[in-house]
Design a protein around this motif. Structure first.
Motif, short mmCIF file in Angstrom:
data_model
loop_
_atom_site.label_atom_id
_atom_site.label_comp_id
_atom_site.label_asym_id
_atom_site.label_seq_id
_atom_site.Cartn_x
_atom_site.Cartn_y
_atom_site.Cartn_z
N UNK A 73 13.10 33.31 41.03
CA UNK A 73 14.45 33.84 40.85
C UNK A 73 15.46 33.15 41.77
N UNK A 74 15.04 32.77 42.96
CA UNK A 74 15.93 32.03 43.87
C UNK A 74 16.32 30.70 43.23
N UNK A 272 21.08 38.90 52.26
CA UNK A 272 20.79 37.51 52.64
C UNK A 272 20.24 36.69 51.48
N UNK A 273 19.76 37.35 50.41
CA UNK A 273 19.18 36.64 49.28
C UNK A 273 20.13 36.64 48.08
N UNK A 274 19.96 35.66 47.17
CA UNK A 274 20.81 35.63 45.97
C UNK A 274 20.68 36.91 45.16
N UNK A 384 14.31 39.43 45.65
CA UNK A 384 13.12 40.17 46.11
C UNK A 384 12.92 41.45 45.30
N UNK A 385 14.03 42.14 44.98
CA UNK A 385 13.94 43.37 44.19
C UNK A 385 13.51 43.06 42.76
N UNK A 386 14.05 41.99 42.18
CA UNK A 386 13.68 41.62 40.81
C UNK A 386 12.21 41.22 40.73
N UNK A 387 11.74 40.47 41.73
CA UNK A 387 10.34 40.06 41.74
C UNK A 387 9.41 41.27 41.84
#
Length: 424
Positions: A73-74, A272-274, A384-387
């Protein structure tokens, strides 16, 4: 005070608007026309998008944790497009393209799909293979074609439908419980966050179908982080009190509790993440002889509740769009007609993988009798949430009887293999 005196300010305002109509009418018409124009151009742009549906063939032994999907996803967030000039906005009607992550259970037979714009197919496949080399990806035909196109046709085939959309219960910056919280130093204690969902999807009747759709659209990184930082600043600000003590006045600055400190830390890590604009839909379709939408609702609620993160975030039903209506819920009248209209819209939007219109005017244009609903909404989940929500199940999931797995991976020819006659 007489009734006329009570309404006198309103009457005066109306007279003023009528008298000076030439001042406000033209700007108002211009704003409305511009909104209608942009909405029309965006509809044309969306209609011209070419789509590809990919099925993920899951190998029997995936040792990688959802961190691999996090990396996917990143990488995928880099394909984000955004209208930036007059031509792209007002002539092309360009919108940010989106993807659909899907899990479907046909009577307990579970499949994983990704629907992608055709132009991004290679990016999707390349990043999936980079993180899951043993995965097999196959382009397939539209699996929703096995179901009727309309609700009336469903009824004609003795089928019924129940559907809902999930939304976040708190502001987007608050994180849900992610896969990092499911992992443990002791391998036997580790859990796969998708296990509960697969259990629910597997234990259904052969005449039932569970369909889950997670629409994701790369979010503007500046906008959503700025909104999240506003929340951080608000939480950091403590109300100071001036207290009169024995030695005079002094300012009391309350200390932050350990729990509040953890919340702030979690929000800052989340930002901090996309991020992706996200909408989660669930549809249940079953033969009327076994159909039980309320049981499906309870089971999905149970599966989705495992992502509740205490004082962080959680999912809940968007009751403004789910396919049920009651007399005691606004607007109170004709609940059966309203429920039927919601079913029609839910199935139409599910088949089209449709995101809500970006403009308020666009939402009003698509409003319908008995379902004048503009309360669909997207929210931002980070990679992280999507994963956590969507990833190939790992070896921690006893998925032998749950999903159909490939027994062997297709491999390319060995290096140096003689492939042409003149090489002999």
């Amino acid at each position: 005070m007489s009734i006329l005196e009570f309404f006198e300010p309103t009457i005066f305002t109306i007279k003023l608007l009528v008298r000076f109509w030439w001042l406000w009418l033209a700007p108002t018409l211009f704003v409305v026309f511009r909104a209608l124009w942009v909405s029309w151009r965006q509809q044309l742009y969306k209609a011209a998008i070419e789509w590809t549906l990919l099925e993920l063939k899951i190998p029997r032994d995936i040792a990688k944790s959802p961190v691999a999907m996090d990396q996917f996803f990143i990488a995928l967030s880099s394909v984000r497009n955004s209208p930036g000039d007059f031509e792209e906005i007002y002539l092309n009607g360009e919108v940010t393209l989106w993807f659909s992550l899907e899990v479907a259970s046909f009577g307990g037979d579970i499949h994983f799909y990704i629907r992608t714009p055709k132009k991004h197919r290679r990016a999707v496949e390349a990043n999936l293979y980079a993180n899951y080399p043993m995965l097999e990806i196959e382009q397939v035909s539209e699996y929703l074609d096995r179901f009727p196109n309309s609700i009336s046709d469903m009824y004609a085939r003795n089928l019924d439908l129940w559907g809902t959309e999930f939304v976040l219960g708190k502001p987007d910056a608050y994180p849900i419980r992610t896969y990092l919280k499911f992992e443990s130093m002791d391998e036997e204690r580790s859990l796969d966050p998708i296990a509960a969902l697969l259990e629910v999807f597997q234990k259904i009747d052969r005449k039932e179908n569970y369909l889950l759709q997670i629409l994701i659209q790369p979010a503007d990184p500046v906008a959503w982080r700025a909104e999240g930082l506003k929340l951080v600043d608000k939480l950091k600000t403590r109300e100071e009190k001036v207290i009169q003590g024995p030695l005079g006045e002094y300012t009391d600055r309350p200390m932050r509790t350990p729990g509040e400190t953890e919340v702030l830390k979690a929000i800052e890590l989340n930002l901090a993440k996309p991020g992706y604009n996200t909408l989660i839909r669930f549809v249940y379709i079953a033969d009327k002889s076994v159909a039980d939408g309320q049981s499906a609702k309870r089971e999905m609620t149970t599966a989705i509740n495992q992502y509740v993160a205490g004082d962080m975030n959680y999912f809940e039903h968007n009751r403004s769009v789910w396919t049920q209506a009651k007399y005691n819920v606004f607007p109170y009248f004709a609940p059966k007609l309203r429920a039927e209209a919601r079913k029609v819209r839910m199935w139409e939007y599910f088949r089209e993988r449709k995101l809500p219109e970006e403009s308020v005017m666009g939402k009003y244009i698509l409003a319908r009798p008995w379902n004048f609903n503009i309360k669909q909404r997207v929210y931002v989940l980070n990679t992280e949430e999507l994963a956590t929500l969507y990833h190939p199940p790992t070896m921690l999931v006893m998925t032998g009887p749950l999903i159909r797995r490939i027994e062997a991976k297709k491999m390319g020819p060995s290096v140096g293999l003689e492939m042409f006659e003149d090489q002999k």
